[in-house]
Design a protein around this motif. Structure first.
Motif, PDB file in Angstrom:
ATOM      1  N   HIS A 240       9.940 -14.323  -8.156  1.00  0.00           N
ATOM      2  CA  HIS A 240       8.966 -14.766  -7.155  1.00  0.00           C
ATOM      3  C   HIS A 240       7.850 -13.747  -6.966  1.00  0.00           C
ATOM      4  N   LEU A 241       7.995 -12.579  -7.601  1.00  0.00           N
ATOM      5  CA  LEU A 241       7.004 -11.511  -7.409  1.00  0.00           C
ATOM      6  C   LEU A 241       5.775 -11.763  -8.289  1.00  0.00           C
ATOM      7  N   GLU A 242       4.626 -11.885  -7.662  1.00  0.00           N
ATOM      8  CA  GLU A 242       3.370 -12.033  -8.410  1.00  0.00           C
ATOM      9  C   GLU A 242       2.901 -10.655  -8.847  1.00  0.00           C
ATOM     10  N   VAL A 243       3.107 -10.337 -10.112  1.00  0.00           N
ATOM     11  CA  VAL A 243       2.808  -8.989 -10.605  1.00  0.00           C
ATOM     12  C   VAL A 243       1.346  -8.862 -11.013  1.00  0.00           C
ATOM     13  N   LEU A 244       0.772  -9.940 -11.547  1.00  0.00           N
ATOM     14  CA  LEU A 244      -0.651  -9.974 -11.880  1.00  0.00           C
ATOM     15  C   LEU A 244      -1.266 -11.232 -11.279  1.00  0.00           C
ATOM     16  N   ARG A 245      -2.392 -11.082 -10.612  1.00  0.00           N
ATOM     17  CA  ARG A 245      -3.018 -12.224  -9.931  1.00  0.00           C
ATOM     18  C   ARG A 245      -4.456 -12.397 -10.398  1.00  0.00           C
ATOM     19  N   ASP A 246      -4.701 -13.488 -11.059  1.00  0.00           N
ATOM     20  CA  ASP A 246      -6.057 -13.898 -11.405  1.00  0.00           C
ATOM     21  C   ASP A 246      -6.874 -12.740 -11.998  1.00  0.00           C
ATOM     22  N   ILE A 247      -6.320 -12.175 -13.074  1.00  0.00           N
ATOM     23  CA  ILE A 247      -6.980 -11.041 -13.736  1.00  0.00           C
ATOM     24  C   ILE A 247      -8.061 -11.556 -14.682  1.00  0.00           C
ATOM     25  N   ASN A 248      -9.266 -11.008 -14.557  1.00  0.00           N
ATOM     26  CA  ASN A 248     -10.370 -11.323 -15.468  1.00  0.00           C
ATOM     27  C   ASN A 248     -10.923 -10.008 -16.017  1.00  0.00           C
ATOM     28  N   LEU A 249     -11.000  -9.936 -17.335  1.00  0.00           N
ATOM     29  CA  LEU A 249     -11.391  -8.668 -17.961  1.00  0.00           C
ATOM     30  C   LEU A 249     -12.006  -8.946 -19.334  1.00  0.00           C
TER      31      LEU A 249
ATOM     32  N   SER B  39       1.214   3.457  -8.755  1.00  0.00           N
ATOM     33  CA  SER B  39       2.452   3.013  -9.387  1.00  0.00           C
ATOM     34  C   SER B  39       2.848   1.640  -8.849  1.00  0.00           C
ATOM     35  N   GLY B  40       3.228   0.747  -9.758  1.00  0.00           N
ATOM     36  CA  GLY B  40       3.696  -0.583  -9.347  1.00  0.00           C
ATOM     37  C   GLY B  40       2.592  -1.618  -9.183  1.00  0.00           C
ATOM     38  N   CYS B  41       1.330  -1.263  -9.487  1.00  0.00           N
ATOM     39  CA  CYS B  41       0.237  -2.223  -9.270  1.00  0.00           C
ATOM     40  C   CYS B  41       0.089  -3.217 -10.415  1.00  0.00           C
ATOM     41  N   GLY B  42       0.815  -2.999 -11.516  1.00  0.00           N
ATOM     42  CA  GLY B  42       0.795  -3.983 -12.606  1.00  0.00           C
ATOM     43  C   GLY B  42       0.127  -3.519 -13.889  1.00  0.00           C
ATOM     44  N   LYS B  43      -0.167  -2.219 -14.006  1.00  0.00           N
ATOM     45  CA  LYS B  43      -0.877  -1.714 -15.182  1.00  0.00           C
ATOM     46  C   LYS B  43      -0.062  -1.943 -16.459  1.00  0.00           C
ATOM     47  N   SER B  44       1.221  -1.546 -16.416  1.00  0.00           N
ATOM     48  CA  SER B  44       2.060  -1.702 -17.620  1.00  0.00           C
ATOM     49  C   SER B  44       2.231  -3.173 -17.969  1.00  0.00           C
ATOM     50  N   THR B  45       2.397  -4.004 -16.944  1.00  0.00           N
ATOM     51  CA  THR B  45       2.572  -5.434 -17.194  1.00  0.00           C
ATOM     52  C   THR B  45       1.330  -6.019 -17.857  1.00  0.00           C
ATOM     53  N   LEU B  46       0.148  -5.588 -17.410  1.00  0.00           N
ATOM     54  CA  LEU B  46      -1.083  -6.088 -18.028  1.00  0.00           C
ATOM     55  C   LEU B  46      -1.139  -5.673 -19.502  1.00  0.00           C
ATOM     56  N   LEU B  47      -0.808  -4.406 -19.797  1.00  0.00           N
ATOM     57  CA  LEU B  47      -0.814  -3.985 -21.204  1.00  0.00           C
ATOM     58  C   LEU B  47       0.192  -4.779 -22.011  1.00  0.00           C
ATOM     59  N   ARG B  48       1.378  -5.017 -21.417  1.00  0.00           N
ATOM     60  CA  ARG B  48       2.408  -5.785 -22.130  1.00  0.00           C
ATOM     61  C   ARG B  48       1.937  -7.218 -22.392  1.00  0.00           C
ATOM     62  N   CYS B  49       1.231  -7.796 -21.445  1.00  0.00           N
ATOM     63  CA  CYS B  49       0.661  -9.134 -21.664  1.00  0.00           C
ATOM     64  C   CYS B  49      -0.342  -9.095 -22.820  1.00  0.00           C
ATOM     65  N   LEU B  50      -1.176  -8.047 -22.842  1.00  0.00           N
ATOM     66  CA  LEU B  50      -2.201  -7.936 -23.880  1.00  0.00           C
ATOM     67  C   LEU B  50      -1.591  -7.725 -25.256  1.00  0.00           C
ATOM     68  N   ASN B  51      -0.359  -7.257 -25.299  1.00  0.00           N
ATOM     69  CA  ASN B  51       0.310  -7.017 -26.574  1.00  0.00           C
ATOM     70  C   ASN B  51       1.304  -8.128 -26.903  1.00  0.00           C
ATOM     71  N   GLY B  52       1.211  -9.217 -26.175  1.00  0.00           N
ATOM     72  CA  GLY B  52       2.082 -10.354 -26.473  1.00  0.00           C
ATOM     73  C   GLY B  52       3.546 -10.112 -26.167  1.00  0.00           C
ATOM     74  N   LEU B  53       3.816  -9.160 -25.267  1.00  0.00           N
ATOM     75  CA  LEU B  53       5.218  -8.851 -24.944  1.00  0.00           C
ATOM     76  C   LEU B  53       5.704  -9.599 -23.707  1.00  0.00           C
TER      77      LEU B  53
ATOM     78  N   GLU C  23      -1.931  -3.798  -6.365  1.00  0.00           N
ATOM     79  CA  GLU C  23      -1.065  -4.936  -6.060  1.00  0.00           C
ATOM     80  C   GLU C  23      -1.353  -6.167  -6.918  1.00  0.00           C
ATOM     81  N   GLY C  24      -1.489  -5.927  -8.226  1.00  0.00           N
ATOM     82  CA  GLY C  24      -1.640  -7.060  -9.142  1.00  0.00           C
ATOM     83  C   GLY C  24      -3.036  -7.617  -9.262  1.00  0.00           C
ATOM     84  N   ASN C  25      -3.989  -7.065  -8.497  1.00  0.00           N
ATOM     85  CA  ASN C  25      -5.385  -7.523  -8.557  1.00  0.00           C
ATOM     86  C   ASN C  25      -6.264  -6.452  -9.174  1.00  0.00           C
ATOM     87  N   ILE C  26      -7.337  -6.901  -9.835  1.00  0.00           N
ATOM     88  CA  ILE C  26      -8.397  -5.952 -10.171  1.00  0.00           C
ATOM     89  C   ILE C  26      -9.298  -5.838  -8.948  1.00  0.00           C
TER      90      ILE C  26
END
Ligand code: ADP
Ligand code: MG
Length: 257
Positions: free
Chosen positions: A20-29, A43-57, A228-231
């Motif tokens: 239920h945790l929204e880790v990334l919210r409406d990211i545009n880049l 820490s915990g704002c979603g940086k690693s998750t964004l990189l993992r998304c960008l790498n198809g993980l 907190e998951g937002n840019i």
């Protein structure tokens, strides 16, 4: 700096949940080829998750990612090896290198073996050719005399430079770094940052999660501040460091002055 070989990266309305945790919210880049983008935030704002998304993980909950012409979108079904999503994610990983905080070299392989493994296994490159390329890459990262060393015989800075050489061995169009210097003794940080500077000069497209603000100020084309998951804010180093538009950016950077 524009490069003919770098990847174009575009993220549109990306959202990602863990449960239920929204880790990334409406990211545009948008990242144009040859740019170095620095990602900052607590820490915990979603940086690693964004990189993992960008790498198809990671699968996406909404939105899309385009890297080097490959489009990743929300996957309706559970991903499986044969799914369209997974095929595209693997294609992205062949084009986009990833460098982690803890180097993640294979401990039982020498540097030469670490660097030749993916080109030989994934790209079916001839061993001899892969070895020649690996030796050139070891020269490039200042480890020419360490080809036959094992990771445990190296300093953290040397291991991280070897990890970058390993990423380069796949001739990536872009490299993503997740806090590449955070595990290093302070005296070893510079030698790793220097490799990223050299790659920037050569036109490599790079996204770097880091707290090295001096590096960000000197080298980044754009700085992306997340909370907190937002840019919260995207700007040039000059704008972010001297005239941030968002009060949260000013507040976050206070910790580094
Ligand atoms: P950062 O890299 O900025 O420190 P992360 O992307 O690692 O942040 O994490 C963002 C949020 O997502 C954190 O609250 C973290 O606990 C949560 N999170 C990350 N990965 C998972 C996961 N696999 N399962 C559940 N929660 C996760
Ligand atoms: Mg992280």
């Amino acid at each position: 700096m524009i490069s003919a070989t770098g990847a174009y990266i575009s993220v549109k309305n990306l959202s990602k949940k863990h449960g239920h945790l929204e880790v990334l919210r409406d990211i545009n880049l948008e990242v144009t080829p040859g740019e170095l983008t620095v990602l900052i935030g607590p820490s915990g704002c979603g940086k690693s998750t964004l990189l993992r998304c960008l790498n198809g993980l990671e699968t996406l909950d909404s939105g899309s990612i385009i890297i080097n012409g490959i489009v990743l979108e929300k996957n309706e079904k559970t991903p499986s090896l044969s799914s369209d999503f997974d095929k595209k994610a693997r294609a992205i990983r062949e084009n986009v290198g990833m460098v982690f905080q803890n180097f993640n070299l294979f401990p039982h392989l020498t540097l030469l073996e670490n660097i030749t493994k993916a080109p030989v296994v994934v790209k079916k490159m001839a061993v001899k050719e892969a070895q020649e390329k690996a030796k050139d890459l070891l020269v490039k990262v200042g480890l020419a005399t360490h080809a036959n060393h094992y990771p445990c015989q190296l300093s953290g800075g040397q291991q991280q430079r070897a990890a970058i050489a390993r990423a380069l061995a796949m001739s990536p169009k872009a490299i993503l770094y997740d806090e590449p210097t955070s595990a290093l003794d302070p005296g070893l940080v510079h030698e790793v940052l220097q490799v990223m500077r050299t790659l920037d000069d050569e036109g490599m497209t790079q996204i770097v999660v880091t707290h090295e603000m001096r590096f960000a100020r000197d080298v980044a084309d754009h700085i992306v501040h997340m909370q907190e998951g937002n840019i919260v804010e995207i700007g040039t180093p000059e704008q972010i460091f001297t005239a941030p538009k968002d009060e949260r950016t000013r507040h976050f950077l206070r910790n580094f002055l």
